[in-house]
Write a protein that holds these residues in place. Structure first.
Motif, PDB file in Angstrom:
ATOM      1  N   LEU A  52       7.635  27.740   9.307  1.00 23.16           N
ATOM      2  CA  LEU A  52       7.257  27.115  10.583  1.00 23.16           C
ATOM      3  C   LEU A  52       7.218  28.171  11.686  1.00 23.16           C
ATOM      4  CD1 LEU A  52       9.437  23.853  10.363  1.00 23.16           C
ATOM      5  CD2 LEU A  52       6.959  24.033  10.096  1.00 23.16           C
ATOM      6  N   ALA A  53       8.228  29.050  11.687  1.00 20.57           N
ATOM      7  CA  ALA A  53       8.287  30.110  12.710  1.00 20.57           C
ATOM      8  C   ALA A  53       7.051  30.995  12.594  1.00 20.57           C
ATOM      9  CB  ALA A  53       9.554  30.938  12.537  1.00 20.57           C
ATOM     10  N   ARG A  54       6.695  31.334  11.369  1.00 21.95           N
ATOM     11  CA  ARG A  54       5.513  32.180  11.132  1.00 21.95           C
ATOM     12  C   ARG A  54       4.258  31.469  11.644  1.00 21.95           C
ATOM     13  NH1 ARG A  54       5.232  36.988  10.017  1.00 21.95           N
ATOM     14  NH2 ARG A  54       6.487  36.998   8.150  1.00 21.95           N
ATOM     15  N   ASN A  55       4.152  30.176  11.346  1.00 25.21           N
ATOM     16  CA  ASN A  55       2.980  29.411  11.752  1.00 25.21           C
ATOM     17  C   ASN A  55       2.864  29.294  13.275  1.00 25.21           C
ATOM     18  OD1 ASN A  55       0.928  28.512  10.213  1.00 25.21           O
ATOM     19  ND2 ASN A  55       1.513  26.363  10.252  1.00 25.21           N
ATOM     20  N   LEU A  56       4.006  29.346  13.949  1.00 21.77           N
ATOM     21  CA  LEU A  56       3.987  29.276  15.408  1.00 21.77           C
ATOM     22  C   LEU A  56       3.709  30.650  16.025  1.00 21.77           C
ATOM     23  CD1 LEU A  56       6.940  26.860  16.237  1.00 21.77           C
ATOM     24  CD2 LEU A  56       4.536  26.535  16.819  1.00 21.77           C
ATOM     25  N   GLY A  57       3.541  31.667  15.189  1.00 20.57           N
ATOM     26  CA  GLY A  57       3.161  32.990  15.682  1.00 20.57           C
ATOM     27  C   GLY A  57       4.332  33.877  16.063  1.00 20.57           C
ATOM     28  N   HIS A  58       5.542  33.548  15.600  1.00 18.98           N
ATOM     29  CA  HIS A  58       6.672  34.426  15.911  1.00 18.98           C
ATOM     30  C   HIS A  58       6.558  35.729  15.132  1.00 18.98           C
ATOM     31  CE1 HIS A  58       8.899  31.738  18.494  1.00 18.98           C
ATOM     32  NE2 HIS A  58       8.554  30.755  17.688  1.00 18.98           N
TER      33      HIS A  58
ATOM     34  N   GLY B 237       0.334  22.023  10.078  1.00 16.44           N
ATOM     35  CA  GLY B 237      -0.532  23.163   9.765  1.00 16.44           C
ATOM     36  C   GLY B 237      -0.187  23.799   8.426  1.00 16.44           C
ATOM     37  N   LEU B 238       1.069  23.680   8.006  1.00 13.73           N
ATOM     38  CA  LEU B 238       1.468  24.276   6.722  1.00 13.73           C
ATOM     39  C   LEU B 238       0.756  23.582   5.568  1.00 13.73           C
ATOM     40  CD1 LEU B 238       5.320  24.823   6.892  1.00 13.73           C
ATOM     41  CD2 LEU B 238       3.530  26.551   6.906  1.00 13.73           C
ATOM     42  N   GLY B 239       0.657  22.265   5.656  1.00 16.49           N
ATOM     43  CA  GLY B 239      -0.044  21.470   4.659  1.00 16.49           C
ATOM     44  C   GLY B 239       0.212  21.892   3.227  1.00 16.49           C
ATOM     45  N   ALA B 240      -0.828  22.407   2.615  1.00 19.90           N
ATOM     46  CA  ALA B 240      -0.781  22.701   1.188  1.00 19.90           C
ATOM     47  C   ALA B 240       0.345  23.655   0.814  1.00 19.90           C
ATOM     48  CB  ALA B 240      -2.116  23.268   0.745  1.00 19.90           C
ATOM     49  N   SER B 241       0.648  24.609   1.713  1.00 17.34           N
ATOM     50  CA  SER B 241       1.672  25.585   1.317  1.00 17.34           C
ATOM     51  C   SER B 241       3.053  24.934   1.296  1.00 17.34           C
ATOM     52  CB  SER B 241       1.645  26.827   2.213  1.00 17.34           C
ATOM     53  OG  SER B 241       1.920  26.485   3.536  1.00 17.34           O
TER      54      SER B 241
ATOM     55  N   VAL C  23      14.760  24.443  12.709  1.00 20.46           N
ATOM     56  CA  VAL C  23      15.641  24.025  11.615  1.00 20.46           C
ATOM     57  C   VAL C  23      15.776  22.506  11.582  1.00 20.46           C
ATOM     58  CG1 VAL C  23      18.004  24.146  10.709  1.00 20.46           C
ATOM     59  CG2 VAL C  23      16.860  26.226  11.503  1.00 20.46           C
ATOM     60  N   HIS C  24      15.724  21.878  12.751  1.00 18.56           N
ATOM     61  CA  HIS C  24      15.818  20.411  12.791  1.00 18.56           C
ATOM     62  C   HIS C  24      14.725  19.791  11.926  1.00 18.56           C
ATOM     63  CE1 HIS C  24      16.385  16.595  15.520  1.00 18.56           C
ATOM     64  NE2 HIS C  24      16.667  16.388  14.256  1.00 18.56           N
ATOM     65  N   VAL C  25      13.488  20.213  12.126  1.00 20.00           N
ATOM     66  CA  VAL C  25      12.374  19.667  11.340  1.00 20.00           C
ATOM     67  C   VAL C  25      12.547  20.000   9.856  1.00 20.00           C
ATOM     68  CG1 VAL C  25       9.890  19.874  10.896  1.00 20.00           C
ATOM     69  CG2 VAL C  25      10.721  19.645  13.252  1.00 20.00           C
ATOM     70  N   ALA C  26      12.856  21.266   9.572  1.00 25.84           N
ATOM     71  CA  ALA C  26      12.976  21.692   8.169  1.00 25.84           C
ATOM     72  C   ALA C  26      14.105  20.934   7.474  1.00 25.84           C
ATOM     73  CB  ALA C  26      13.225  23.206   8.110  1.00 25.84           C
ATOM     74  N   ASP C  27      15.221  20.755   8.166  1.00 28.97           N
ATOM     75  CA  ASP C  27      16.393  20.098   7.583  1.00 28.97           C
ATOM     76  C   ASP C  27      16.095  18.627   7.307  1.00 28.97           C
ATOM     77  OD1 ASP C  27      19.083  19.865   6.757  1.00 28.97           O
ATOM     78  OD2 ASP C  27      19.720  19.245   8.763  1.00 28.97           O
ATOM     79  N   VAL C  28      15.548  17.929   8.302  1.00 26.47           N
ATOM     80  CA  VAL C  28      15.272  16.501   8.130  1.00 26.47           C
ATOM     81  C   VAL C  28      14.282  16.301   6.988  1.00 26.47           C
ATOM     82  CG1 VAL C  28      14.166  14.476   9.185  1.00 26.47           C
ATOM     83  CG2 VAL C  28      15.830  15.835  10.496  1.00 26.47           C
ATOM     84  N   PHE C  29      13.216  17.106   6.964  1.00 23.02           N
ATOM     85  CA  PHE C  29      12.208  16.956   5.914  1.00 23.02           C
ATOM     86  C   PHE C  29      12.849  17.155   4.531  1.00 23.02           C
ATOM     87  CE2 PHE C  29       8.981  18.738   3.067  1.00 23.02           C
ATOM     88  CZ  PHE C  29       8.060  17.700   3.084  1.00 23.02           C
ATOM     89  N   ASP C  30      13.655  18.196   4.417  1.00 24.19           N
ATOM     90  CA  ASP C  30      14.224  18.498   3.100  1.00 24.19           C
ATOM     91  C   ASP C  30      15.215  17.427   2.657  1.00 24.19           C
ATOM     92  OD1 ASP C  30      14.252  20.725   0.998  1.00 24.19           O
ATOM     93  OD2 ASP C  30      16.374  20.241   1.275  1.00 24.19           O
ATOM     94  N   VAL C  31      16.003  16.922   3.599  1.00 18.69           N
ATOM     95  CA  VAL C  31      16.954  15.857   3.249  1.00 18.69           C
ATOM     96  C   VAL C  31      16.188  14.610   2.806  1.00 18.69           C
ATOM     97  CG1 VAL C  31      18.651  14.254   4.204  1.00 18.69           C
ATOM     98  CG2 VAL C  31      18.876  16.703   4.646  1.00 18.69           C
TER      99      VAL C  31
ATOM    100  N   GLN D 108      11.958  12.834  18.508  1.00 21.89           N
ATOM    101  CA  GLN D 108      13.009  13.568  17.799  1.00 21.89           C
ATOM    102  C   GLN D 108      12.707  15.071  17.737  1.00 21.89           C
ATOM    103  OE1 GLN D 108      13.964  11.955  13.954  1.00 21.89           O
ATOM    104  NE2 GLN D 108      15.607  13.438  13.578  1.00 21.89           N
ATOM    105  N   PHE D 109      11.435  15.391  17.520  1.00 17.03           N
ATOM    106  CA  PHE D 109      11.071  16.788  17.255  1.00 17.03           C
ATOM    107  C   PHE D 109      10.153  17.377  18.310  1.00 17.03           C
ATOM    108  CE2 PHE D 109      11.193  14.588  13.020  1.00 17.03           C
ATOM    109  CZ  PHE D 109      12.432  15.073  12.626  1.00 17.03           C
ATOM    110  N   ASP D 110      10.221  18.689  18.428  1.00 15.13           N
ATOM    111  CA  ASP D 110       9.292  19.447  19.273  1.00 15.13           C
ATOM    112  C   ASP D 110       7.876  19.243  18.717  1.00 15.13           C
ATOM    113  OD1 ASP D 110       7.663  21.386  20.384  1.00 15.13           O
ATOM    114  OD2 ASP D 110       9.063  23.047  20.067  1.00 15.13           O
ATOM    115  N   PRO D 111       6.947  18.692  19.533  1.00 14.36           N
ATOM    116  CA  PRO D 111       5.598  18.427  19.011  1.00 14.36           C
ATOM    117  C   PRO D 111       4.906  19.685  18.479  1.00 14.36           C
ATOM    118  CG  PRO D 111       5.807  17.720  21.331  1.00 14.36           C
ATOM    119  CD  PRO D 111       7.122  18.297  20.943  1.00 14.36           C
ATOM    120  N   GLU D 112       5.208  20.836  19.071  1.00 14.15           N
ATOM    121  CA  GLU D 112       4.547  22.062  18.571  1.00 14.15           C
ATOM    122  C   GLU D 112       5.064  22.433  17.185  1.00 14.15           C
ATOM    123  OE1 GLU D 112       4.503  25.388  21.220  1.00 14.15           O
ATOM    124  OE2 GLU D 112       3.711  24.174  22.878  1.00 14.15           O
ATOM    125  N   VAL D 113       6.354  22.201  16.960  1.00 16.36           N
ATOM    126  CA  VAL D 113       6.904  22.494  15.626  1.00 16.36           C
ATOM    127  C   VAL D 113       6.307  21.510  14.614  1.00 16.36           C
ATOM    128  CG1 VAL D 113       9.002  22.634  14.226  1.00 16.36           C
ATOM    129  CG2 VAL D 113       9.023  23.485  16.579  1.00 16.36           C
TER     130      VAL D 113
END
Ligand SMILES: [Fe+2]
Ligand SMILES: [Fe+2]
Length: 334
Positions: free
Chosen positions: A172-178, A319-323, A273-281, A308-313
């Motif tokens: 997600l960080a990579r996709n946001l251009g960090h 945007g990650l979709g298939a990956s 991490v909030h988005v990643a954690d919730v999705f994985d759980v 709940q989540f940052d709309p950009e995240v």
């Protein structure tokens, strides 16, 4: 009687120049000094070839352009290569190459050797410093990974949850251009998000079904406890991990815990991490819930954008979709 010129005795000296008479006069003087002379033309190519073939202690330049010669020798990487000296720098105007000139030449050769030794030593010291920094960093990353595994050992004894959250948050960080460094920090720090669960008792953490309000209050303490364990670290990694531990349950609308932060006041690492954690759980089974399908979990993440989540995240997640799918497939999830 010839003056004693043993300052350069035994040293190989290359004479470079096109004035044959001057070169042979110098050759005689150099031989008299006990040095071993060799000669070539003043053409930079010839000099470079002669130096590469049998490196001399010094190149004495007779009439040729020393700057051009040095320029030609430098790119050869002859770091420990010879001093290039115009002969007139060593002798008084018009005077022959004498004992004083030999001493001057010797001084130049010694100074260069010393400089080369210094460069070598500096390179060794720099390499050792880089090596030990690398070792230290590898050791801390390894230690943090073990700590993260210990934290989730009771409800995820495969340790896969922590690592998957790290992977997804980094994507997600990579996709946001960090930048690479931030992505790396998120990757390493994210697995520590639930470190504070170490302090949550088994009967609450592993309870099947819904928690009571009081039990949930106990679970909520894990954010502050984890941050406290990681607090005060000097490295970027520990500081990032502390922010992640403290803020990964904050919600975009300010109704999360422990601080009720809202919007972009929540550190970006926590939002990722909030988005990643919730999705994985959601897509994995837990003692208190069945696993959801990826489609259903993705819908849930989308629904939470802006509350709940940052709309950009969330947009980055979309945007990650298939990956993201590929990531889950690779790890055997539904
Ligand atoms: Fe958590
Ligand atoms: Fe988690």
């Amino acid at each position: 009687m010839a003056p004693i010129m043993d300052a350069i005795a035994g040293m190989r000296v290359l004479l470079a120049g096109d004035d044959d008479a001057a070169v042979s006069e110098l050759r005689a003087a150099i031989s008299l000094a006990g040095a071993v002379p060799a000669a070539c033309s003043g053409d930079p190519g010839d000099v470079a070839a002669a130096v590469a073939q049998d490196p001399p202690a010094a190149v004495l330049v007779v009439g040729a352009d020393p700057v051009a010669l040095r320029a030609r020798l430098d790119p050869l990487g002859l770091q420990g290569g010879p001093e290039v000296v115009p002969v007139e720098d060593l002798t008084r105007a018009g005077a022959p190459f004498d004992a004083a000139a030999a001493r001057r030449l010797r001084a130049l050769i010694d100074r260069r050797a010393l400089r080369m030794r210094q460069v070598e030593l500096e390179a060794v010291v720099a390499t050792q410093a880089v090596d030990s920094r690398r070792d230290l960093q590898a050791a801390s990353v390894d230690l943090l990974r073990r700590l993260a595994a210990a934290a989730e050992y009771r409800d995820d004894n495969t340790h896969e949850h922590t690592q998957r959250v790290g992977d997804l948050a980094a994507r997600l960080a990579r996709n946001l251009g960090h930048d690479d460094r931030t992505v790396w920090l998120v990757r390493q720090a994210a697995p520590l998000h639930d470190l504070g669960k170490i302090a949550v008792p088994d009967n609450i953490l592993l309870k099947p079904g819904r928690l009571t309000d009081e039990e949930f209050e106990v679970v909520k303490t894990h954010a502050v406890l984890g941050a406290r364990v990681l607090a005060g670290g000097e490295s970027d990694l520990l500081q990032t991990a502390e922010r992640v531990a403290r803020t990964h349950h904050e919600r975009w609308d300010g109704t999360g815990y422990p601080d009720g932060m809202a919007g972009d006041r929540i550190p970006i690492e926590g939002r990722l991490v909030h988005v990643a954690d919730v999705f994985d759980v959601l897509v994995h089974e837990r003692p208190y819930k069945e696993s959801w399908t990826v489609m259903a979990a993705t819908e849930e993440i989308r629904r939470g954008a802006g509350t709940q989540f940052d709309p950009e995240v969330v947009a980055a997640f979309d945007g990650l979709g298939a990956s993201a799918w590929a990531l889950l497939d690779a790890q055997g999830a539904p």
